[in-house]
Write a protein that holds these residues in place. Structure first.
Motif, PDB file in Angstrom:
ATOM      1  N   TRP A 133       0.832  -1.204   0.000  1.00  0.00           N
ATOM      2  CA  TRP A 133       0.000   0.000   0.000  1.00  0.00           C
ATOM      3  C   TRP A 133       0.871   1.261   0.000  1.00  0.00           C
ATOM      4  N   ILE A 136       1.702   1.789  -3.573  1.00  0.00           N
ATOM      5  CA  ILE A 136       0.532   2.234  -4.338  1.00  0.00           C
ATOM      6  C   ILE A 136       0.203   3.689  -4.045  1.00  0.00           C
ATOM      7  N   SER A 138       2.245   6.083  -2.801  1.00  0.00           N
ATOM      8  CA  SER A 138       3.371   7.027  -2.747  1.00  0.00           C
ATOM      9  C   SER A 138       2.979   8.317  -3.475  1.00  0.00           C
ATOM     10  N   THR A 143       9.949   7.568  -6.469  1.00  0.00           N
ATOM     11  CA  THR A 143       9.725   6.447  -5.560  1.00  0.00           C
ATOM     12  C   THR A 143      10.641   5.303  -5.951  1.00  0.00           C
ATOM     13  N   SER A 156       0.908  -4.863  -7.333  1.00  0.00           N
ATOM     14  CA  SER A 156       1.021  -3.526  -6.745  1.00  0.00           C
ATOM     15  C   SER A 156       1.107  -2.462  -7.832  1.00  0.00           C
ATOM     16  N   LEU A 157       1.892  -2.731  -8.884  1.00  0.00           N
ATOM     17  CA  LEU A 157       2.011  -1.765  -9.974  1.00  0.00           C
ATOM     18  C   LEU A 157       0.692  -1.606 -10.718  1.00  0.00           C
ATOM     19  N   ARG A 160      -1.473   0.582  -8.733  1.00  0.00           N
ATOM     20  CA  ARG A 160      -0.979   1.964  -8.814  1.00  0.00           C
ATOM     21  C   ARG A 160      -1.520   2.637 -10.085  1.00  0.00           C
ATOM     22  N   MET A 538       6.813   4.254 -14.718  1.00  0.00           N
ATOM     23  CA  MET A 538       6.907   3.153 -13.752  1.00  0.00           C
ATOM     24  C   MET A 538       7.772   2.081 -14.405  1.00  0.00           C
TER      25      MET A 538
END
Length: 823
Positions: A133, A136, A138, A143, A156-157, A160, A538
């Motif tokens: 979390w 996600i 940030s 980051t 997680s990505l 995000r 990312m």
């Protein structure tokens, strides 16, 4: 304190005015007295009093004002003297940050709503951990996410991206997700579309492919936007059948060094032109050819020599017949005779015995001996002979290497001989026709292939080939000096040759350089829509990024910031951000020019007003003993501090089983692999070299036959190299071969230092990095295992025993290892 004037003398009453007649008489009398210089006492006193009064008042007033001003100035001077500020003029500081000082607009209410939606739509086992979390949510411009093996970073990505698009309204064309491999890109796109569908968001496959990219597919449109380059082709994609413009969506492998026929054609055409136009290049090629073709000497004390020298006389007795047999094989293959080589059966004396050669190379005054081509059967024998022809040939070669003092060319195979024949016949379009081994490389390669590999390594480090070569130095007589001089001449010509094609051609490395930090003016030519996808980046597997890519990323982010708010007018996605995910323990492409330095020093490489670091230490793949064993293997390599993975989720419930290490035994390995496959488990067979795959294949043939007959989605066996297995997993993993750095690379050590990599004062910076990388490669292989890992390593012997080996880190005293070597 009062600033009023001091009091003056007492005022006198002015006299009354005289009548005009008396005034006239007084004026005439006064003039006379003046001529006589006479003085009237009362008049003097009256004038003196009036003058004193007026003069005093005026003087005091003027003195007061002047004194007040001088006193104020004197006081001000004292203040300046006592000030601690520097005397030079103040200048505003330079902001070297790549990002504006901004934060993602995440409110507590929005976070709460998103968490509730995730809890409702995703199954329990896919619910993010606290650390996930943090990734996600940030909100800082940059980051850095340290994600070990099996950390669940993909989900997680994806979440995000969902947060940015669905909850904050960021446009998809303001974002790019970068993956390194074809498989990881395919898997990420599939996962992204699945999760978006759970939120009833229609994300077409084309849109997902546009969002999830490789670095190469992002740079190509930038170059094509420049005048005259609209149809530009990438050198790396020549020969691939794809529609016009299809390279922008191509799944290119940045670590694939193999050349195809279309690429070789361009290399050879350029070679022909440079050979004709540059006398110095032609001279260098002739010298390199002579040195490359000559049989390399062998120390007479070498164990192979000592073993074979005992049969010198016997080998000489059968040599003429051996020459006949080998010549027949070459003739049948259409590889003999060779134009430019005069056939002859001259004799050479070796330790008192006479051996034969098959020809003489015209112009070089060197003997030629034909070898035994590897494509022929290893069991092929002369009639009545006890040894195979291959073994007889090996004895002869060793004796010539140790005791022949004349120039000798040993043609190992038909293919290389045919290339040499074309070169000797003057067919420069066929290329140089010989192989060259750069010091530090494991094997020789065709000269132009060696050029491409060396230039690619230099450019990946963010260096320009000619400048790098000019900064290099070699000992007197070192043939590598000639090789790199020739490379500099050739590479400059090749870049011009490729651009002259229709449509023009350019390597990806040169594309990145065009938009790197050394060429910021080119980025200013790009329209906003082309630069905008790089605004919110990312990047996965960031530990494998190269200096060349880092330079392009930094330059792009700096240009986005330079353009300011005007670039984002009318859009929800503002400013720029960078989120990088990686694991320095999984950095295994240093041999190609990648470096974990930029991940380990993330805040220095990408300066930002604020940065978030996330540590994903949960491992959702492997049981704890696999994790502990893998981490033990890399304990001697520099790493980001604070990393210690913990088995989590279903993996935490798996029974422990130590990593088992054996002396190399292909038959025993194959038997255990078959047992695991028959249990219904997924199995991964990993090997260090292609030849190892051939050796193990006969022992797992039954599994290969069964598995290959199944539909692709039901197959449970994968055979891969250690490198290509990254990102994958299996219930049981079998590793064949140690991880060892077997050489030293003088030229790579030099250019590594030129690129600013390695520790200060380390003359062998690249070698040091590679010694650390062999440990990380073993870590990657072991962490593919879910439940079981078996590692078969060859025993250390000879000079190789002194070289760094990953298996030397195995400690049988630890519960997570079971060292069965020597048992």
């Amino acid at each position: 304190m009062s600033h009023e004037l001091p009091p003056g003398p007492a005022l006198l009453t002015p006299p009354a005015q005289l009548p005009w007649f008396r005034r006239l008489a007084a004026r005439l009398l006064g003039r006379g007295l003046t001529r006589l210089q006479a003085q009237h006492r009362d008049s003097w006193f009256l004038g003196h009093a009036t003058g004193q009064r007026t003069g005093h008042a005026d003087g005091v007033r003027e003195g007061f004002e002047q004194g007040r001003i001088e006193g104020f100035d004197a006081g001000r001077q004292v203040l300046v003297i006592r000030d601690t500020r520097p005397e030079h003029a103040s200048v505003p500081g330079e902001d070297d940050k790549l990002f504006d000082d901004w934060r993602l607009p995440l409110t507590a209410e929005l976070k709460k709503r998103f968490k509730a939606d995730v809890a409702q739509r995703l199954p329990a086992e896919q619910q993010p951990s606290a650390a996930q979390w943090k990734l996600i949510f940030s909100d800082t411009p940059s980051t850095c996410v340290v994600a070990g093996a099996g950390a669940g970073k993909s989900t997680s990505l994806v979440l995000r991206i969902l947060l940015l698009r669905h909850y904050l309204g960021f446009e998809l064309d303001a974002m790019t997700v970068v993956t390194f491999t074809r498989e990881s890109r395919k898997d990420f796109i599939k996962r992204l579309m699945q999760v978006f569908a759970l939120w009833q968001i229609n994300l077409p496959a084309a849109g997902a492919r546009e969002l999830v990219r490789t670095f190469h597919s992002r740079i190509l449109p930038l170059v094509r936007s420049l005048p005259g380059f609209g149809q530009l082709r990438a050198f790396e994609t020549l020969g691939n059948d794809m529609p016009a413009g299809g390279e922008a969506d191509a799944d290119t492998n940045p670590f694939d060094l193999r050349l195809n026929d279309a690429q070789r054609q361009q290399l050879n055409l350029c070679y022909r032109d440079v050979l004709a136009d540059s006398p110095r290049f032609a001279e260098l090629i002739a010298t390199l050819r002579r040195d490359a073709l000559q049989l390399k000497p062998l120390d007479p004390d070498h164990p192979d020599v000592q073993k074979r020298v005992q049969v010198t006389q016997l080998a000489a007795q059968r040599d003429e017949e051996l020459c006949d047999v080998i010549e027949d094989l070459w003739f049948a293959a259409g590889a003999w005779p060779i134009k430019g080589i005069e056939p002859c059966r001259e004799t050479v004396e070796i330790r008192g015995s006479r051996f034969h050669v098959q020809g003489r190379l015209e112009g070089l005054d060197a003997w030629v001996v034909l070898g035994f081509d590897p494509s022929e059967s290893a069991q092929y024998q002369r009639p009545g002979a006890k040894l195979a022809v291959r073994a007889e040939w090996a004895v002869k070669r060793t004796l010539f290497q140790a005791f022949c003092d004349k120039p000798l060319i040993w043609l190992d195979n038909y293919a290389s001989a045919k290339r040499l024949a074309a070169s000797l016949a003057g067919d420069a379009v066929a290329g140089p026709g010989f192989e060259y081994k750069v010091k530090g490389e494991l094997a020789p390669a065709p000269l132009l292939d060696a050029f491409v590999a060396a230039a690619g390594f230099i450019e990946n480090l963010g260096l320009e080939v000619n400048r790098a070569v000019a900064a290099m130095s070699f000992p007197p007589g070192d043939s590598d000096a000639l090789f790199f001089e020739a490379l500099a001449l050739y590479w400059k010509a090749l870049e011009a040759h490729l651009l002259a094609q229709s449509p023009p051609v350019m390597s990806y490395n040169r594309m990145f350089a065009l938009f790197g930090e050394n060429n910021p003016e080119n980025l200013k030519l790009l329209p906003d829509p082309l630069l905008r996808p790089l605004a919110h980046l990312m990047i996965d597997e960031f530990q494998d990024v190269s200096p060349q890519i880092v330079s392009w990323l930094r330059a792009s982010l700096a240009e986005i910031r330079r353009r300011g708010p005007a670039m984002h007018v009318g859009r929800n996605a503002q400013h720029a951000s960078l989120l990088c995910v990686g694991d320095d323990w999984q950095s295994i492409y240093g041999w190609r020019g990648s470096s974990p330095k930029y991940f380990m020093e993330f805040t220095k490489a990408f300066p930002s007003p604020a940065n978030t670091r996330v540590m994903l230490v949960e491992n959702y793949r492997s049981q704890q003993q696999v994790i502990d064993a893998a981490e033990h293997l890399v304990k001697g390599a520099p790493a980001i501090p604070g990393k210690k993975a913990k088995a989590s989720g279903p993996a935490a419930q798996l029974p422990g089983s130590p990593v088992k290490v054996f002396d190399r035994d292909e038959a025993a390995l194959g038997q255990t692999l078959v047992e695991h496959y028959q249990r219904g488990e997924t199995v991964m067979m990993l090997f260090r070299k292609g030849s190892d795959k051939l050796l193990i294949s006969e022992h797992i043939k039954s599994v290969v036959n069964v598995d290959s007959s199944l539909p692709p989605d039901q197959r449970r066996l994968r055979q891969l190299t250690y490198h290509s297995a990254k990102g994958l997993q299996a219930d049981a993993v079998f590793m064949l071969g140690d991880c060892q750095y077997l050489t030293s690379s003088p030229y790579k050590n030099q250019v590594y230092r030129l690129a600013g990599l390695g520790r200060p004062g380390d003359a062998q910076a690249f070698d040091t990095a590679q010694k650390e990388e062999v440990q990380r490669l073993a870590y990657v292989a072991v962490t593919r295992a879910v439940s079981h890992c078996y590692w078969h390593v060859e025993p250390a012997s000879g000079e190789q025993a002194k070289l760094p080996r990953a298996s030397s880190q195995v400690d049988g005293r630890q519960a997570f290892f079971e060292d069965l070597r020597g048992v």
